[in-house]
Design a protein around this motif. Structure first.
Motif, PDB file in Angstrom:
ATOM      1  N   VAL A   1      41.442  59.345  50.823  1.00  0.00           N
ATOM      2  CA  VAL A   1      40.097  59.787  50.459  1.00  0.00           C
ATOM      3  C   VAL A   1      39.595  58.872  49.344  1.00  0.00           C
ATOM      4  O   VAL A   1      40.197  58.804  48.275  1.00  0.00           O
ATOM      5  N   THR A   2      38.488  58.181  49.598  1.00  0.00           N
ATOM      6  CA  THR A   2      38.011  57.179  48.637  1.00  0.00           C
ATOM      7  C   THR A   2      36.796  57.624  47.841  1.00  0.00           C
ATOM      8  O   THR A   2      36.341  56.895  46.967  1.00  0.00           O
ATOM      9  N   THR A   3      36.236  58.794  48.131  1.00  0.00           N
ATOM     10  CA  THR A   3      35.071  59.254  47.381  1.00  0.00           C
ATOM     11  C   THR A   3      35.439  60.491  46.576  1.00  0.00           C
ATOM     12  O   THR A   3      36.285  61.285  46.970  1.00  0.00           O
ATOM     13  N   GLY A   4      34.778  60.614  45.447  1.00  0.00           N
ATOM     14  CA  GLY A   4      35.027  61.759  44.590  1.00  0.00           C
ATOM     15  C   GLY A   4      33.924  61.909  43.568  1.00  0.00           C
ATOM     16  O   GLY A   4      32.857  61.303  43.698  1.00  0.00           O
ATOM     17  N   TYR A   5      34.197  62.705  42.552  1.00  0.00           N
ATOM     18  CA  TYR A   5      33.178  63.078  41.570  1.00  0.00           C
ATOM     19  C   TYR A   5      33.787  62.998  40.170  1.00  0.00           C
ATOM     20  O   TYR A   5      34.957  63.302  39.973  1.00  0.00           O
ATOM     21  N   ARG A   6      32.954  62.614  39.202  1.00  0.00           N
ATOM     22  CA  ARG A   6      33.370  62.573  37.797  1.00  0.00           C
ATOM     23  C   ARG A   6      32.402  63.390  36.974  1.00  0.00           C
ATOM     24  O   ARG A   6      31.188  63.295  37.129  1.00  0.00           O
ATOM     25  N   LEU A   7      32.962  64.173  36.043  1.00  0.00           N
ATOM     26  CA  LEU A   7      32.174  64.978  35.123  1.00  0.00           C
ATOM     27  C   LEU A   7      32.585  64.623  33.701  1.00  0.00           C
ATOM     28  O   LEU A   7      33.772  64.394  33.429  1.00  0.00           O
ATOM     29  N   ASP A   8      31.602  64.589  32.806  1.00  0.00           N
ATOM     30  CA  ASP A   8      31.891  64.360  31.397  1.00  0.00           C
ATOM     31  C   ASP A   8      32.527  65.616  30.824  1.00  0.00           C
ATOM     32  O   ASP A   8      32.074  66.735  31.093  1.00  0.00           O
ATOM     33  N   LEU A   9      33.573  65.438  30.051  1.00  0.00           N
ATOM     34  CA  LEU A   9      34.234  66.553  29.383  1.00  0.00           C
ATOM     35  C   LEU A   9      33.568  66.761  28.032  1.00  0.00           C
ATOM     36  O   LEU A   9      33.519  65.845  27.217  1.00  0.00           O
ATOM     37  N   SER A  10      33.049  67.965  27.797  1.00  0.00           N
ATOM     38  CA  SER A  10      32.330  68.225  26.552  1.00  0.00           C
ATOM     39  C   SER A  10      33.116  69.065  25.570  1.00  0.00           C
ATOM     40  O   SER A  10      33.112  68.791  24.379  1.00  0.00           O
ATOM     41  N   TYR A  11      33.787  70.124  26.067  1.00  0.00           N
ATOM     42  CA  TYR A  11      34.405  71.057  25.130  1.00  0.00           C
ATOM     43  C   TYR A  11      35.460  71.910  25.837  1.00  0.00           C
ATOM     44  O   TYR A  11      35.275  72.295  26.989  1.00  0.00           O
ATOM     45  N   THR A  12      36.535  72.186  25.164  1.00  0.00           N
ATOM     46  CA  THR A  12      37.457  73.238  25.559  1.00  0.00           C
ATOM     47  C   THR A  12      38.199  73.720  24.326  1.00  0.00           C
ATOM     48  O   THR A  12      38.491  72.944  23.421  1.00  0.00           O
ATOM     49  N   ASP A  13      38.442  75.017  24.303  1.00  0.00           N
ATOM     50  CA  ASP A  13      39.263  75.588  23.242  1.00  0.00           C
ATOM     51  C   ASP A  13      40.417  76.388  23.852  1.00  0.00           C
ATOM     52  O   ASP A  13      41.059  77.171  23.189  1.00  0.00           O
ATOM     53  N   GLY A  14      40.664  76.178  25.130  1.00  0.00           N
ATOM     54  CA  GLY A  14      41.708  76.909  25.831  1.00  0.00           C
ATOM     55  C   GLY A  14      41.187  78.164  26.510  1.00  0.00           C
ATOM     56  O   GLY A  14      41.819  78.678  27.420  1.00  0.00           O
ATOM     57  N   GLN A  15      40.045  78.665  26.075  1.00  0.00           N
ATOM     58  CA  GLN A  15      39.428  79.850  26.691  1.00  0.00           C
ATOM     59  C   GLN A  15      38.075  79.540  27.310  1.00  0.00           C
ATOM     60  O   GLN A  15      37.626  80.244  28.196  1.00  0.00           O
ATOM     61  N   GLU A  16      37.414  78.513  26.819  1.00  0.00           N
ATOM     62  CA  GLU A  16      36.132  78.067  27.350  1.00  0.00           C
ATOM     63  C   GLU A  16      36.252  76.588  27.694  1.00  0.00           C
ATOM     64  O   GLU A  16      36.982  75.850  27.039  1.00  0.00           O
ATOM     65  N   LEU A  17      35.521  76.184  28.721  1.00  0.00           N
ATOM     66  CA  LEU A  17      35.512  74.796  29.153  1.00  0.00           C
ATOM     67  C   LEU A  17      34.076  74.435  29.510  1.00  0.00           C
ATOM     68  O   LEU A  17      33.406  75.192  30.217  1.00  0.00           O
ATOM     69  N   VAL A  18      33.607  73.300  29.005  1.00  0.00           N
ATOM     70  CA  VAL A  18      32.254  72.829  29.311  1.00  0.00           C
ATOM     71  C   VAL A  18      32.365  71.401  29.833  1.00  0.00           C
ATOM     72  O   VAL A  18      32.947  70.532  29.186  1.00  0.00           O
TER      73      VAL A  18
END
Length: 185
Positions: A145-162
């Motif tokens: 599989v040669t296609t995919g997606y990338r997202l910028d990582l903004s925040y995580t504290d172990g309970q929330e992820l943005v």
């Protein structure tokens, strides 16, 4: 004789002093290059931070005009279909899934999409690590599989992820901001 010994001791002291200064310069240059990586969490830190089971609570727009229509995301479904979806991101082989939990015309409640995920590590480019995944359909091998997606990582504290999904616009880039909360395992 005493002059020779004193000269040798002085020369030896100067060599040590110059060597120590050279080591400090080397250390300081390493830490200055390390500062660019230290401006945010490393790829390894992010990898540990996103592992687990997450529910997508909301998706908000950032720098996207209200009149701009986004038909679907990840070449899959409309944004609303992803609200309430559960993203299982285990460690180990990084093979996880997205389980859809929304009813609707274009939503498939209960559908499960297999993904292979990882943290993209830009190394020395000065960019920040990104969450990346590719969808794996029945019979597919991840390596093929040669296609995919990338997202910028903004925040995580172990309970929330943005994470922020870049959306190309006519005048730059906007973002869909994905807000997750961790589910108890």
């Amino acid at each position: 004789m005493r002059k020779h010994i004193l000269s040798l001791v002085t020369l030896f002291s100067i060599v040590l002093l110059l060597g120590a200064c050279g080591a400090q310069k080397k250390t300081s240059s390493v830490s200055s290059s390390g500062n660019s990586a230290a401006s945010g969490p490393s790829a390894s830190d992010w990898r540990s931070g996103v592992k687990g089971k997450w529910v997508l609570n909301s998706v908000t727009r950032e720098d996207i005009p209200a009149a701009y229509t986004i038909k679907n995301i990840f070449d899959e479904a409309p944004v609303d279909c992803f609200i309430g979806s559960v993203w299982t991101l285990p460690g180990g082989n990084y093979r996880g899934n997205i389980t859809f939990n929304t009813d609707g015309t274009l939503c498939a409640n209960g559908a499960v999409r297999t993904i292979v995920w990882s943290i993209y590590n830009p190394k020395n480019t000065g960019e920040q690590p990104q969450f990346q995944f590719k969808k794996i359909y029945s019979g597919d091998k991840a390596a093929n599989v040669t296609t995919g997606y990338r997202l910028d990582l903004s925040y995580t504290d172990g309970q929330e992820l943005v994470m922020r999904l870049p959306i190309p616009l006519d005048n730059g880039t906007g973002f869909l901001v994905l807000n997750f909360s961790k589910l108890a395992e």
